[in-house]
Write a protein that holds these residues in place. Structure first.
Motif, PDB file in Angstrom:
ATOM      1  N   ARG A   1       0.262   9.563   7.874  1.00 39.47           N
ATOM      2  CA  ARG A   1       0.606  10.517   6.813  1.00 39.47           C
ATOM      3  C   ARG A   1       1.417   9.867   5.696  1.00 39.47           C
ATOM      4  NH1 ARG A   1       4.011  11.686  11.100  1.00 39.47           N
ATOM      5  NH2 ARG A   1       6.265  11.732  10.662  1.00 39.47           N
ATOM      6  N   TYR A   2       2.094   8.785   6.017  1.00 37.73           N
ATOM      7  CA  TYR A   2       2.900   8.106   4.985  1.00 37.73           C
ATOM      8  C   TYR A   2       2.024   7.367   3.983  1.00 37.73           C
ATOM      9  CZ  TYR A   2       6.793   9.150   8.068  1.00 37.73           C
ATOM     10  OH  TYR A   2       7.721   9.810   8.844  1.00 37.73           O
ATOM     11  N   LEU A   3       0.736   7.219   4.325  1.00 40.37           N
ATOM     12  CA  LEU A   3      -0.220   6.623   3.399  1.00 40.37           C
ATOM     13  C   LEU A   3      -1.296   7.631   3.019  1.00 40.37           C
ATOM     14  CD1 LEU A   3      -0.685   3.072   4.971  1.00 40.37           C
ATOM     15  CD2 LEU A   3       0.560   3.652   2.894  1.00 40.37           C
ATOM     16  N   GLY A   4      -1.013   8.905   3.305  1.00 45.70           N
ATOM     17  CA  GLY A   4      -1.943   9.959   2.951  1.00 45.70           C
ATOM     18  C   GLY A   4      -3.139  10.070   3.859  1.00 45.70           C
ATOM     19  N   MET A   5      -3.066   9.489   5.047  1.00 46.98           N
ATOM     20  CA  MET A   5      -4.186   9.525   5.986  1.00 46.98           C
ATOM     21  C   MET A   5      -3.951  10.624   7.012  1.00 46.98           C
ATOM     22  SD  MET A   5      -4.655   5.432   6.659  1.00 46.98           S
ATOM     23  CE  MET A   5      -4.699   4.282   5.284  1.00 46.98           C
ATOM     24  N   GLY A   6      -5.037  11.290   7.393  1.00 47.40           N
ATOM     25  CA  GLY A   6      -4.873  12.356   8.359  1.00 47.40           C
ATOM     26  C   GLY A   6      -6.153  12.695   9.099  1.00 47.40           C
TER      27      GLY A   6
ATOM     28  N   ALA B   1       0.829  -1.205   0.000  1.00 47.05           N
ATOM     29  CA  ALA B   1       0.000   0.000   0.000  1.00 47.05           C
ATOM     30  C   ALA B   1       0.864   1.257   0.000  1.00 47.05           C
ATOM     31  CB  ALA B   1      -0.920  -0.004   1.220  1.00 47.05           C
ATOM     32  N   PHE B   2       1.922   1.241   0.804  1.00 52.28           N
ATOM     33  CA  PHE B   2       2.829   2.389   0.846  1.00 52.28           C
ATOM     34  C   PHE B   2       3.479   2.610  -0.512  1.00 52.28           C
ATOM     35  CE2 PHE B   2       7.297   3.740   1.244  1.00 52.28           C
ATOM     36  CZ  PHE B   2       7.101   5.045   1.699  1.00 52.28           C
ATOM     37  N   LEU B   3       3.919   1.547  -1.161  1.00 52.78           N
ATOM     38  CA  LEU B   3       4.569   1.665  -2.471  1.00 52.78           C
ATOM     39  C   LEU B   3       3.590   2.191  -3.520  1.00 52.78           C
ATOM     40  CD1 LEU B   3       6.663  -1.646  -2.476  1.00 52.78           C
ATOM     41  CD2 LEU B   3       7.496   0.686  -2.075  1.00 52.78           C
ATOM     42  N   LEU B   4       2.349   1.734  -3.453  1.00 55.58           N
ATOM     43  CA  LEU B   4       1.338   2.218  -4.390  1.00 55.58           C
ATOM     44  C   LEU B   4       1.095   3.711  -4.208  1.00 55.58           C
ATOM     45  CD1 LEU B   4      -1.316  -0.669  -4.230  1.00 55.58           C
ATOM     46  CD2 LEU B   4       0.197  -0.118  -6.146  1.00 55.58           C
ATOM     47  N   TYR B   5       1.032   4.128  -2.944  1.00 53.77           N
ATOM     48  CA  TYR B   5       0.772   5.538  -2.660  1.00 53.77           C
ATOM     49  C   TYR B   5       1.985   6.412  -2.985  1.00 53.77           C
ATOM     50  CZ  TYR B   5      -0.159   9.815  -0.045  1.00 53.77           C
ATOM     51  OH  TYR B   5      -0.328  11.126   0.297  1.00 53.77           O
ATOM     52  N   ARG B   6       3.164   5.932  -2.616  1.00 58.35           N
ATOM     53  CA  ARG B   6       4.372   6.746  -2.744  1.00 58.35           C
ATOM     54  C   ARG B   6       4.875   6.856  -4.170  1.00 58.35           C
ATOM     55  NH1 ARG B   6       7.927   9.564  -3.450  1.00 58.35           N
ATOM     56  NH2 ARG B   6       9.731  10.135  -2.174  1.00 58.35           N
ATOM     57  N   PHE B   7       4.837   5.745  -4.906  1.00 56.09           N
ATOM     58  CA  PHE B   7       5.470   5.739  -6.221  1.00 56.09           C
ATOM     59  C   PHE B   7       4.494   5.719  -7.394  1.00 56.09           C
ATOM     60  CE2 PHE B   7       8.632   3.905  -3.304  1.00 56.09           C
ATOM     61  CZ  PHE B   7       9.670   4.790  -3.516  1.00 56.09           C
ATOM     62  N   LEU B   8       3.317   5.153  -7.189  1.00 58.95           N
ATOM     63  CA  LEU B   8       2.320   5.155  -8.259  1.00 58.95           C
ATOM     64  C   LEU B   8       1.255   6.225  -8.046  1.00 58.95           C
ATOM     65  CD1 LEU B   8       1.789   1.326  -8.923  1.00 58.95           C
ATOM     66  CD2 LEU B   8       3.300   2.937 -10.094  1.00 58.95           C
ATOM     67  N   HIS B   9       1.356   6.910  -6.904  1.00 59.15           N
ATOM     68  CA  HIS B   9       0.474   8.037  -6.577  1.00 59.15           C
ATOM     69  C   HIS B   9      -1.008   7.648  -6.594  1.00 59.15           C
ATOM     70  CE1 HIS B   9       4.118  10.385  -6.903  1.00 59.15           C
ATOM     71  NE2 HIS B   9       4.286   9.984  -8.158  1.00 59.15           N
ATOM     72  N   ILE B  10      -1.267   6.432  -6.125  1.00 58.71           N
ATOM     73  CA  ILE B  10      -2.655   6.007  -5.935  1.00 58.71           C
ATOM     74  C   ILE B  10      -3.249   6.852  -4.817  1.00 58.71           C
ATOM     75  CG2 ILE B  10      -4.182   4.080  -5.399  1.00 58.71           C
ATOM     76  CD1 ILE B  10      -2.616   3.703  -7.980  1.00 58.71           C
ATOM     77  N   ARG B  11      -4.446   7.352  -5.016  1.00 56.33           N
ATOM     78  CA  ARG B  11      -5.013   8.256  -4.012  1.00 56.33           C
ATOM     79  C   ARG B  11      -5.226   7.544  -2.677  1.00 56.33           C
ATOM     80  NH1 ARG B  11     -10.795   8.937  -4.022  1.00 56.33           N
ATOM     81  NH2 ARG B  11     -11.818   7.234  -5.109  1.00 56.33           N
ATOM     82  N   ASN B  12      -5.150   8.320  -1.623  1.00 55.05           N
ATOM     83  CA  ASN B  12      -5.129   7.745  -0.276  1.00 55.05           C
ATOM     84  C   ASN B  12      -6.377   6.936   0.063  1.00 55.05           C
ATOM     85  OD1 ASN B  12      -6.699  10.104  -0.176  1.00 55.05           O
ATOM     86  ND2 ASN B  12      -6.205  10.493   1.956  1.00 55.05           N
ATOM     87  N   GLU B  13      -7.556   7.364  -0.421  1.00 48.49           N
ATOM     88  CA  GLU B  13      -8.779   6.634  -0.110  1.00 48.49           C
ATOM     89  C   GLU B  13      -8.769   5.256  -0.776  1.00 48.49           C
ATOM     90  OE1 GLU B  13     -12.349   5.877   1.776  1.00 48.49           O
ATOM     91  OE2 GLU B  13     -10.871   7.459   2.092  1.00 48.49           O
ATOM     92  N   THR B  14      -8.219   5.185  -1.966  1.00 51.71           N
ATOM     93  CA  THR B  14      -8.108   3.899  -2.650  1.00 51.71           C
ATOM     94  C   THR B  14      -7.155   2.978  -1.900  1.00 51.71           C
ATOM     95  OG1 THR B  14      -8.536   4.910  -4.819  1.00 51.71           O
ATOM     96  CG2 THR B  14      -7.456   2.756  -4.809  1.00 51.71           C
ATOM     97  N   VAL B  15      -6.027   3.533  -1.461  1.00 50.16           N
ATOM     98  CA  VAL B  15      -5.054   2.758  -0.692  1.00 50.16           C
ATOM     99  C   VAL B  15      -5.680   2.244   0.596  1.00 50.16           C
ATOM    100  CG1 VAL B  15      -2.910   2.905   0.633  1.00 50.16           C
ATOM    101  CG2 VAL B  15      -3.027   3.911  -1.645  1.00 50.16           C
TER     102      VAL B  15
END
Length: 215
Positions: free
Chosen positions: A84-89, A24-38
């Motif tokens: 925050r590392y997975l776009g959650m806040g 999930a982290f790799l998808l968010y960090r490098f493929l820029h998958i949106r946080n809700e999808t992750v």
């Protein structure tokens, strides 16, 4: 040397969840998958742990260790700001990450105490994991008809996905058509009206209980 089945299953559980979060982290960090999808991909994937629970453990102590560890780890994750590392806040929503392993703890204990059956545990966990997860993913993409439930924006399309997914899961697990319909309706309503991530408690627990009552 023969490794105890329960120790092996616990090890697999830890590796499974850690690998899921890493992907999930790799998808968010490098493929820029949106946080809700992750978030929902984690939700769906981790729910499959229920199969390790029912087929991998035969000792309640070991079976409970997984949920207990992840209640602690997820609490640190949410309140330590690591989300925050997975776009959650959104802490109120992120609390759902804590509620889910609490639910697993309750269902695991109930299963080993003979209160609910194997199929009831699987029903409850997958109804939440796949039902809610797919409802959010698909609803966010195609949901055009919105409604507001206790401050949360929902779509009728997403709720329909929740209903159909839960219905299919119940039927595949061998529940009758009437019971499966009741489970699907209740799960859909609870997912819609339960605020602040608490549906991670209400949906799996109530669907599992309906399965028991239907016997």
């Amino acid at each position: 040397m023969v490794v105890d089945q329960n120790i092996f299953s616990l090890f697999v559980s830890i590796c499974f969840v850690c690998f899921t979060v890493l992907v999930a982290f790799l998808l968010y960090r490098f493929l820029h998958i949106r946080n809700e999808t992750v978030r929902k991909l984690i939700h769906i994937t981790v729910s499959n742990w229920v199969f390790i629970l029912v087929y991998g453990f035969d000792n309640i102590g070991y079976a409970l260790l997984g949920p207990i560890m992840f209640i602690f780890i997820n609490t640190v994750f949410v309140y330590g700001g690591f989300g925050r590392y997975l776009g959650m806040g959104d802490r109120k929503r992120d609390n759902g990450l804590i509620y889910f392993p609490i639910t697993l703890l309750i269902l695991t204990l109930s299963y080993y105490k003979g209160i609910i059956r194997e199929c009831d545990v699987i029903l409850g966990v997958l109804a939440m994991g796949y039902g809610d997860g797919l409802a959010a993913l698909i609803g966010s993409r195609i949901g055009k008809h919105k409604y507001n439930a206790f401050g949360a924006n929902k779509s009728y399309e997403g709720s329909f996905v929740m209903f159909v997914t839960t219905l299919i899961i119940a039927l595949l697990l061998g529940y009758s058509i009437p019971v499966s319909l009741i489970v699907a309706v209740v799960a859909t309503i609870l997912e819609s009206i339960t605020p602040l991530g608490l549906d991670n408690l209400t949906v799996p627990i109530m669907t599992a209980l309906i399965g028991v009552i239907s016997c």
